[in-house]
Write a protein that holds these residues in place. Structure first.
Motif, PDB file in Angstrom:
ATOM      1  N   ASN A   1      38.778  42.568  42.754  1.00 37.50           N
ATOM      2  CA  ASN A   1      37.711  41.985  41.930  1.00 37.50           C
ATOM      3  C   ASN A   1      36.405  41.792  42.688  1.00 37.50           C
ATOM      4  O   ASN A   1      35.382  41.460  42.077  1.00 37.50           O
ATOM      5  CB  ASN A   1      38.155  40.630  41.367  1.00 37.50           C
ATOM      6  CG  ASN A   1      39.315  40.763  40.401  1.00 37.50           C
ATOM      7  OD1 ASN A   1      39.416  41.742  39.671  1.00 37.50           O
ATOM      8  ND2 ASN A   1      40.201  39.779  40.404  1.00 37.50           N
TER       9      ASN A   1
ATOM     10  N   LYS B   1      32.598  46.124  45.599  1.00 36.14           N
ATOM     11  CA  LYS B   1      31.669  46.940  44.811  1.00 36.14           C
ATOM     12  C   LYS B   1      31.244  48.197  45.556  1.00 36.14           C
ATOM     13  O   LYS B   1      30.817  49.169  44.938  1.00 36.14           O
ATOM     14  CB  LYS B   1      30.431  46.118  44.447  1.00 36.14           C
ATOM     15  CG  LYS B   1      30.702  45.003  43.452  1.00 36.14           C
ATOM     16  CD  LYS B   1      29.410  44.339  43.017  1.00 36.14           C
ATOM     17  CE  LYS B   1      29.674  43.284  41.948  1.00 36.14           C
ATOM     18  NZ  LYS B   1      28.412  42.654  41.482  1.00 36.14           N
TER      19      LYS B   1
ATOM     20  N   THR C   1      38.690  47.923  40.388  1.00 33.57           N
ATOM     21  CA  THR C   1      38.110  47.933  39.042  1.00 33.57           C
ATOM     22  C   THR C   1      36.617  47.651  39.012  1.00 33.57           C
ATOM     23  O   THR C   1      35.985  47.803  37.962  1.00 33.57           O
ATOM     24  CB  THR C   1      38.835  46.901  38.167  1.00 33.57           C
ATOM     25  OG1 THR C   1      38.821  45.625  38.839  1.00 33.57           O
ATOM     26  CG2 THR C   1      40.273  47.318  37.936  1.00 33.57           C
ATOM     27  N   ASN C   2      36.029  47.233  40.135  1.00 33.39           N
ATOM     28  CA  ASN C   2      34.592  46.957  40.176  1.00 33.39           C
ATOM     29  C   ASN C   2      33.842  47.847  41.167  1.00 33.39           C
ATOM     30  O   ASN C   2      32.666  47.596  41.455  1.00 33.39           O
ATOM     31  CB  ASN C   2      34.344  45.486  40.533  1.00 33.39           C
ATOM     32  CG  ASN C   2      34.755  44.550  39.410  1.00 33.39           C
ATOM     33  OD1 ASN C   2      34.491  44.820  38.247  1.00 33.39           O
ATOM     34  ND2 ASN C   2      35.415  43.455  39.753  1.00 33.39           N
TER      35      ASN C   2
ATOM     36  N   GLU D   1      31.520  50.451  42.635  1.00 32.74           N
ATOM     37  CA  GLU D   1      30.342  51.140  42.113  1.00 32.74           C
ATOM     38  C   GLU D   1      29.786  52.177  43.084  1.00 32.74           C
ATOM     39  O   GLU D   1      29.137  53.133  42.652  1.00 32.74           O
ATOM     40  CB  GLU D   1      29.249  50.128  41.777  1.00 32.74           C
ATOM     41  CG  GLU D   1      29.627  49.162  40.655  1.00 32.74           C
ATOM     42  CD  GLU D   1      28.530  48.178  40.344  1.00 32.74           C
ATOM     43  OE1 GLU D   1      27.490  48.195  41.053  1.00 32.74           O
ATOM     44  OE2 GLU D   1      28.690  47.385  39.391  1.00 32.74           O
TER      45      GLU D   1
ATOM     46  N   CYS E   1      38.244  56.762  38.825  1.00 33.58           N
ATOM     47  CA  CYS E   1      37.396  55.588  39.101  1.00 33.58           C
ATOM     48  C   CYS E   1      36.211  55.611  38.137  1.00 33.58           C
ATOM     49  O   CYS E   1      35.131  56.109  38.460  1.00 33.58           O
ATOM     50  CB  CYS E   1      36.921  55.606  40.548  1.00 33.58           C
ATOM     51  SG  CYS E   1      36.009  54.122  41.033  1.00 33.58           S
ATOM     52  N   GLU E   2      36.383  55.046  36.971  1.00 33.71           N
ATOM     53  CA  GLU E   2      35.388  55.163  35.914  1.00 33.71           C
ATOM     54  C   GLU E   2      34.192  54.236  36.092  1.00 33.71           C
ATOM     55  O   GLU E   2      33.211  54.347  35.348  1.00 33.71           O
ATOM     56  CB  GLU E   2      36.047  54.902  34.558  1.00 33.71           C
ATOM     57  CG  GLU E   2      37.128  55.936  34.215  1.00 33.71           C
ATOM     58  CD  GLU E   2      37.694  55.745  32.829  1.00 33.71           C
ATOM     59  OE1 GLU E   2      37.384  54.690  32.218  1.00 33.71           O
ATOM     60  OE2 GLU E   2      38.425  56.623  32.353  1.00 33.71           O
ATOM     61  N   THR E   3      34.238  53.329  37.063  1.00 30.26           N
ATOM     62  CA  THR E   3      33.109  52.423  37.298  1.00 30.26           C
ATOM     63  C   THR E   3      32.146  52.953  38.343  1.00 30.26           C
ATOM     64  O   THR E   3      31.079  52.373  38.559  1.00 30.26           O
ATOM     65  CB  THR E   3      33.616  51.046  37.762  1.00 30.26           C
ATOM     66  OG1 THR E   3      34.393  51.208  38.963  1.00 30.26           O
ATOM     67  CG2 THR E   3      34.471  50.394  36.686  1.00 30.26           C
TER      68      THR E   3
ATOM     69  N   LYS F   1      29.262  54.517  40.302  1.00 30.19           N
ATOM     70  CA  LYS F   1      27.886  54.888  39.978  1.00 30.19           C
ATOM     71  C   LYS F   1      27.243  55.763  41.042  1.00 30.19           C
ATOM     72  O   LYS F   1      26.359  56.561  40.736  1.00 30.19           O
ATOM     73  CB  LYS F   1      27.029  53.621  39.795  1.00 30.19           C
ATOM     74  CG  LYS F   1      27.433  52.762  38.620  1.00 30.19           C
ATOM     75  CD  LYS F   1      26.527  51.541  38.514  1.00 30.19           C
ATOM     76  CE  LYS F   1      26.915  50.677  37.313  1.00 30.19           C
ATOM     77  NZ  LYS F   1      26.050  49.475  37.208  1.00 30.19           N
TER      78      LYS F   1
ATOM     79  N   SER G   1      30.034  56.965  34.251  1.00 27.55           N
ATOM     80  CA  SER G   1      29.087  56.036  34.889  1.00 27.55           C
ATOM     81  C   SER G   1      28.343  56.600  36.094  1.00 27.55           C
ATOM     82  O   SER G   1      27.423  55.946  36.601  1.00 27.55           O
ATOM     83  CB  SER G   1      29.827  54.756  35.308  1.00 27.55           C
ATOM     84  OG  SER G   1      30.877  55.061  36.214  1.00 27.55           O
TER      85      SER G   1
END
Length: 428
Positions: free
Chosen positions: A126, A129, A178-179, A181, A218-220, A222, A248
């Motif tokens: 969590n 990033k 899950t976070n 980026e 990894c859909e998050t 960026k 993303s």
């Protein structure tokens, strides 16, 4: 009157602790067995965090103690340099990101247990990033004594005994963060010394396959930066295959690799099937056909803001194509074509674009042989342009007077842009 002198000369009624402090100290001593935190006030939590041992198990502290003094102490105990501004001013995020980075960078295939990574996931998923991985270790090679004793025949047989993985397998991790980026990767070994081998500085086909599948999961994500890792056309095409239609991904950096025209065509396809805003392909081997493929995608693209093709070999075939693409592109703001062996034809194509295009604000053509005529064409175009606020044409064989004129136009545009921003902020 009688004076009673205490046996302890430092004794004072003022140092008798409050009962509440005694209770908090008891909580600190027994925190591992009986953690009490959520029920406390902010002041009481600060008292606890200043006194808890940084060595407490993560199963106790990770999802209980909020970001603050405790995690600052944990970071400062482990690392000498702790710049929390790089982590969104979060000490907890810094701790878990650097802890996971260290585990991955020291992971040795078939030696390090995967559970050392997986055990961390419930505690850190969590808070992570960004991961900035500066090295990836290969498997440990078996001693070659048998080769010396039994000859090369036995050695060739041992070649089939391949390790289960060539570097850390990101497939076991990325879909669980899950976070996440940002992912920065370099396939290399730092401080290898006399053990240097070229294969320490490249990703293998198996690495590429597992990483590509992990990136898709990894859909998050960026930002992906995969540089200095000997990525060739084959690996580039495989990675792009799994990045198509990524929900993303906004920034891609494949700089300092070995990507040529076939890989560039795949990148062109990615531009058509993604929402990329920043693309960095600096220092590869992209030539004219690859440049044309990227230009074709650019002419139809409506999301890309920055394109860096510095230190490739586009020449005029690719450079002209990029210039023509800008006639149909209304979103690109930054373009870098430095050191691409482009000449007069590219300068003319870009000049036509500068007259018509009102979106481009930064263009870099340095270290190319544009020549005097190329400089004149750019100067004529810039006299009609009001959007370009950065234009680098040093080391291009352009006359100094032309360079001075272009710089003057750029300064004027900068002044206009500043006034425009000031007016907009005032209206707000």
């Amino acid at each position: 009157m009688r004076r009673i002198i205490a046996e302890d000369p430092d004794w004072s009624l003022a140092i008798v602790p409050f009962l509440s402090n005694l209770c908090l100290q008891s909580i600190v001593r027994n925190f591992e067995e009986k953690p009490i935190y959520d029920e406390l006030t902010p002041i009481q939590r600060d008292f606890i965090e200043e006194r808890l041992l940084p060595s407490l198990p993560l199963r106790v502290t990770a999802n209980l103690i909020s970001d603050g003094v405790y995690w600052k102490r944990c970071c400062e105990q482990q690392w000498d340099l702790c710049d929390v501004t790089h982590y969104g001013h979060s000490w907890k995020r810094m701790f878990f990101e650097r802890r996971m980075e260290s585990i991955i960078e020291l992971f040795i295939p078939d030696v390090t247990e995967p559970k050392s990574v997986l055990e961390m996931v419930p505690y850190c998923k969590n808070y992570i990033k960004r991961l900035d991985i500066s090295q990836l270790l290969p498997p440990v090679k078996d001693p070659q004594k048998e080769e010396e004793e039994y000859g090369s025949e036995l050695a060739s047989e041992n070649d089939y005994d391949r390790p289960s993985m060539d570097h850390f397998d990101f497939g076991m991790l990325l879909n669980k963060l899950t976070n996440l980026e940002e992912l920065h990767l370099v396939y290399r070994v730092k401080q290898c010394g006399m053990n240097f081998e070229w294969n320490m500085f490249e990703m293998t086909d198996r690495d590429c396959e597992s990483l590509a599948q992990a990136l898709k999961s990894c859909e998050t994500l960026k930002l992906l930066r995969l540089h200095q890792s000997h990525i060739d056309d084959k690996k580039c095409r495989l990675l792009v295959k799994y990045l198509l239609d990524h929900p993303s991904l906004r920034e891609l950096d494949f700089s300092h690799n070995l990507i040529s025209d076939r890989g560039a065509r795949a990148i062109g396809k990615l531009l058509a099937r993604s929402k990329l805003e920043i693309l960095n392909m600096c220092d590869n081997d992209i030539r004219g056909p690859g440049g044309k493929a990227i230009a074709h995608a650019l002419s139809k693209n409506s999301t890309l803001l920055s394109l860096n093709l510095r230190l490739n070999r586009l020449r005029d075939e690719g450079g002209q194509a990029i210039g023509k693409a800008l006639l149909n592109n209304n979103t690109l703001r930054h373009l870098h074509l430095g050191a691409n062996e482009v000449m007069l034809p590219t300068a003319i194509a870009l000049s036509k674009a500068l007259v018509q295009n009102n979106t481009l604000s930064s263009i870099n053509l340095s270290c190319n042989n544009l020549g005097e005529d190329g400089g004149k064409a750019l100067a004529e175009a810039m006299s009609h342009n009001t959007s370009v606020t950065e234009c680098d044409i040093h080391l291009t064989e352009v006359d100094e007077k032309i360079v001075s004129f272009i710089n003057q136009v750029v300064w004027t545009n900068q002044s206009l842009e500043q006034k425009k921003r000031a007016k907009e902020s005032k209206n707000k």
